[in-house]
Design an enzyme around this catalytic site. Structure first.
Site: not given
Ligand SMILES: Nc1ncnc2c1ncn2[C@@H]1O[C@H](COP(=O)(O)OP(=O)(O)OP(=O)(O)O)[C@@H](O)[C@H]1O
Ligand SMILES: [Mg+2]
Lengths: 132, 111
Positions: A48, A52, A106
């Site tokens: 995860e 990200n 996502r």
């Molecule tokens: N490393 C990162 N840099 C910038 N923004 C981030 C980062 N990690 C997470 N985010 C932000 O936090 C939000 C939530 O992250 P999360 O992993 O919970 O969900 P997601 O990645 O959008 O969806 P999923 O993990 O279910 O595919 C993301 O949509 C993004 O906007």
């Molecule tokens: Mg994610």
């Protein structure tokens, strides 16, 4: 407290490295004899965080992702670090179902998965990274 | 990750094999969407019994297909989900919109 053991890994933000990173993390954690479920938990949480970094941090452009694994007497700590765009509102980002990229299918469950599979999750961020 | 597709009546049965993450999700998405386009299928069963790893990218793939199938007034269900993956589905509330069964046969019978 100083770690008993430590491993650092740096890789380019290619999606094929997601599997690589989680296998390295699992191999590192294996030295404390986790059960199969604990190993799967670590792999999933690392996947995860790395995903990200690649899709949100670097927005699928090329950057470097760092992973640092530390072993302590009674704990393992894994950091996944990118120098991409950063997170403006960490509290909002951590909420279940929040995603800034619904267009990319996502689901906004990444942080929720990390929180459920690990004992503790810490998010530190600054907006504005090395990429334009 | 690879995928084996078969049609059973108007139900597409997809057996996923390997690790479902962000890297492999795009391929699975394309395969499923292409098959749904070319056939008269409107229902889908996704078999997870050979999936050895999945993260939240899998939720995105499933929910994306679910939305398409809803437009066709079709139904979707899951089969052979292991405990680790079940936890992720539970967290994301997936079972509120589609059932999971032990086997493909059971999923088709209950479709
Ligand atoms: N490393 C990162 N840099 C910038 N923004 C981030 C980062 N990690 C997470 N985010 C932000 O936090 C939000 C939530 O992250 P999360 O992993 O919970 O969900 P997601 O990645 O959008 O969806 P999923 O993990 O279910 O595919 C993301 O949509 C993004 O906007
Ligand atoms: Mg994610």
């Amino acid at each position: 407290m100083n770690p008993i053991n430590e491993v650092k890994l740096e890789f380019v933000s290619k999606s094929s490295n997601e599997a690589f990173a989680r296998v390295v993390a699992a191999a590192f954690v294996s030295q404390i004899d986790p059960n199969i479920e604990e190993l799967a938990d670590v792999k999933t949480a690392v996947s995860e965080a790395v995903t990200n970094a690649i899709i949100h941090g670097y927005e699928n452009k090329t950057g470097l992702v760092k992973m640092i694994c530390k072993l302590y007497e009674d704990a393992v700590e894994i950091s996944v670090i990118d120098e991409g765009k950063g997170i403006e509102d960490i509290e909002k980002a951590r909420q279940p179902m929040f995603t800034s990229r619904p267009d990319m299918e996502r689901s906004g469950m990444g942080f929720t998965v990390m929180e459920n599979f690990m004992d503790r999750v810490e998010v530190v961020s600054e907006v504005g990274g090395v990429l334009p | 990750m690879n995928i084996r597709l078969t049609n059973r009546g108007n139900t597409l049965v997809a057996v996923l094999n390997g690790e479902l993450d962000h890297h492999t999700a795009e391929y699975i998405r394309q395969k499923l969407d292409a098959e749904m386009l070319k056939s008269t299928t409107k229902n889908m069963v996704l078999d997870f019994s050979k999936v050895t790893f999945m993260d939240s990218s899998g939720i995105g793939v499933i929910m994306g297909r679910y939305k398409n199938i809803q437009k066709l007034n079709g139904k979707m269900s899951l089969a052979g989900v292991n405990e680790q993956i079940k936890r992720i589905f539970e967290m994301s509330g997936l079972f509120k919109v589609m059932p999971a069964y032990d086997s493909i046969d059971e999923a088709i019978n209950k479709m």
